[in-house]
Design an enzyme around this catalytic site. Sequence first.
Site, PDB file in Angstrom:
ATOM      1  N   ASP A  86       0.874  -1.165   0.000  1.00  0.00           N
ATOM      2  CA  ASP A  86       0.000   0.000   0.000  1.00  0.00           C
ATOM      3  C   ASP A  86       0.916   1.221   0.000  1.00  0.00           C
ATOM      4  O   ASP A  86       2.095   1.140   0.373  1.00  0.00           O
ATOM      5  CB  ASP A  86      -0.954   0.002   1.194  1.00  0.00           C
ATOM      6  CG  ASP A  86      -2.131   0.963   0.950  1.00  0.00           C
ATOM      7  OD1 ASP A  86      -2.054   1.762  -0.012  1.00  0.00           O
ATOM      8  OD2 ASP A  86      -3.110   0.937   1.718  1.00  0.00           O
TER       9      ASP A  86
HETATM   10  C1  BGC Z   1      -4.939   3.399  -0.070  1.00  0.00           C
HETATM   11  C2  BGC Z   1      -4.980   2.388  -1.200  1.00  0.00           C
HETATM   12  C3  BGC Z   1      -4.760   3.089  -2.518  1.00  0.00           C
HETATM   13  C4  BGC Z   1      -3.451   3.849  -2.463  1.00  0.00           C
HETATM   14  C5  BGC Z   1      -3.149   4.612  -3.739  1.00  0.00           C
HETATM   15  C6  BGC Z   1      -3.686   4.256  -0.119  1.00  0.00           C
HETATM   16  O1  BGC Z   1      -3.744   5.281   0.803  1.00  0.00           O
HETATM   17  O2  BGC Z   1      -5.002   2.724   1.174  1.00  0.00           O
HETATM   18  O3  BGC Z   1      -6.220   1.723  -1.198  1.00  0.00           O
HETATM   19  O4  BGC Z   1      -4.783   2.173  -3.570  1.00  0.00           O
HETATM   20  O5  BGC Z   1      -3.508   4.791  -1.417  1.00  0.00           O
HETATM   21  O6  BGC Z   1      -4.037   5.670  -3.902  1.00  0.00           O
END
Ligand code: BGC
Length: 816
Positions: free
Chosen positions: A239
């Site tokens: 993530d």
């Molecule tokens: C989120 C993810 C997301 C990523 C990119 C993170 O803060 O938890 O679900 O895909 O950001 O935007």
Amino acid sequence: MAGTQGTRSTPADQAREAVVETALAKLDLDAKARLLAGQDMWSLPALPEIGLKSLVMSDGPIGVRGVRWTSGDPSVALPSPTALAATWDPELARRAGVLLAQEARRKGVHVLLAPTVNLQRSPLGGRHFEAYSEDPYLTGRIGTGYVRGVQSGGVGTTVKHFVANDAETDRFTVNNVVGERALRELYLAPFEAIVENAHPWGIMTAYNSVNGTTMTEHRYLVNEILRGEWGFDGFNVSDWMAARDTVADIEGGLDVAMPGPRTVYGEALAQAVRDGRVEESTVDGAVRNVLRLAARVGILEGAQPAVTDIPETVDGEALAREIARRAFVLVRNENNALPLKSGSVALIGAAARDARVLGGGSAVVFPARIVSPLDGLTDALPDGSLSYAVGADPNTELAIADKGFELRAHCRDEAGTLIGTGATPTGEVNWMGSDLPDGVTYDTLHTVELTGTLTPRVSGPHVLGIKGAGAFTLTVDGTTYFDDVQRPADDSDPFEAFFGLPQPHAEVELTAGQPVEVSLTFVVTLPEGIPFKAVVFALTHQEPQRDEDELIAEAVAAARAADTAVVVVATTERVESEGFDRKNLRLPGRQDDLVHAVAAANPNTVVVVNSGSPVELPWRDEVAAVLLSWFPGQEGGAALADVLTGEYEPGGRLPTTWGSLTDAPVTQVVPADGELPYTEGVFIGYRAWEKAGRTPTYPFGHGLGYTDWTYDSIDVTGTTVTVRVTNSGPREGRETVQIYVSPSEPTPDRPTRRLAGFATAEATPGETVTVTIELPTRAFETWDERTNAWTPVKGPYEIEASHSLTDCRLRATIAP
Ligand code: BGC
């Protein structure tokens, strides 16, 4: 079930694998380490020496935003994941996936950062709207359909967030303490089902820790279970900013650290190999996974992509509308209040005009158009039969400036010379990495001025404010209201710059229809604590707030004058979004007062609940009908008109239990001393409600259509259940036949019943239809923590064919 996702199963896979090996052998250590690190917010570097193009990723899950975070680059916005799950239709989820792949291809995206298959453990979870269900089986089925659909279009998925990322509070650091049985039976189960049935090409590891180890470093869950036991052969991406330790991450099975360019991989990883802290073969394993993905999506020279037959073009607007009406859940319909009879309609509610069609955070996309309930009903109802009143406006906070604004961004260097301009359809500037207006670089950029006009929709005091951190000057109609430094309200989350709260700075008396000049200048300071450069700030705005009692009185008068009152109530971006959890389940503002008052004025009141996840409905017994519309996506208002007028049935069934916060058995989302113990074990959602002996407002699986069904017979042969149902009502319709499995002799350590299958029957009046449902063996097993294995539990079992969890129509007893 070991090795279900074998890497070399077909000749095409073998050929692709050979190309991967050849490419891998050509790379030196530095190139390999570089490939595993984001080069910017969304992509990996190209490696021309092996014919590898740059791999591009994008959120997900209701649309494909692309690499630009702006309404200038629009995307189809489908209904929220909770809505997709409410269709109980994996085939519809598959079709959603096909459309998303089409969107991804249009935007040059190779991998979609979706679906979210965490479970709705507590109704307070901030991203509840972004997950499917409280039930692992339903989540796995919908997720399987979705992944199959996206990947059938040649685009990869990253099933996220692996695992137990079920709430937002302290999400970067929380240690979720989860017993092995609960992990296996609940939180891992959707991932396992999707790996087995849809072969995802990617997975995203979560921010949180599970049982003491942060998920990007979790060798046991990633290397042993996901890859070892289940045979997952895709890539594992962190993530965003979850990767924190070069050695622990690569040893823990993390292939790619995102975003970049500053990451714990790249040079740091190459150095770790040189220092002897990491084996080069471990790096090779990660590179192999990335190259395999690249080959599958068709960006590795010499490798045939996994999909060569691209599906036919899908009409995104039509599909968004279809999913929305199939997702709406009619939870109450006294005296067949719906569909609407002819006559006049008073439409009430701020969200009826300014529709809230999607949830906040990284799930945001920018649709090219939004059909509000007001638009939808205006189109569908005869001229002159519809009135509109605001009634109550829950948007008591500043929102991104978009109502009546025409703005453009002017970029200047330190000498004040204009070096470029950028389109800003709203007051939001989110330029990430190299996504700057033409001619502008970070080296030359000194200020960004958002400038243009505001033509007010209503007269009165308008409030303007700023989102972002740094030095700003705000001028409205020639007067400067703010010329100072604004500091972030909370700097504990690195994405505060994106999701933080705006601050008010100007209250200006304006007249409807009379434009005024507006300017917001930002002396560019780059956000700290994120690994890429970005210009992130916004002009925010709030329209004049009318007297709340007056607004309600106006709505009551409109309701009294009409045959039917339709009230749309909603949550706001400050209630359901990413980065924080909910504090309560109440509708914000005076909306509950509004519904009580309207219901008292018109017995024929229909309430449409526009929220991504459960809210309390204290007035539900006072109104004729309650329709849950979720975040219905860009065509939500058109779909609402389809369903209210009776053109189509509302097709949804609850994918999660709706009840009050005080009654909900599992609510805890706030860690103590960094830990969040999942003390309830395997009892979440309806399993917990049944164990506690509590009756929710509306049970899991509940939802009404416009026709009636009789359940004629059930037959169980082995694990195959056959149910015959007849449409005994007045019109054609669709019934979701739900199968629950319940041990005949309940024991306190097992749920009373669990969903083990479902199928949809479609029939015309009087028609009888047979559905066949295969029950998974897991429905008759438990994870035994002593033997560390799935263990059959002896029957007998009741097999229930039901309209909802609590509305069992037929049962059979079996003794497997
Ligand atoms: C989120 C993810 C997301 C990523 C990119 C993170 O803060 O938890 O679900 O895909 O950001 O935007």
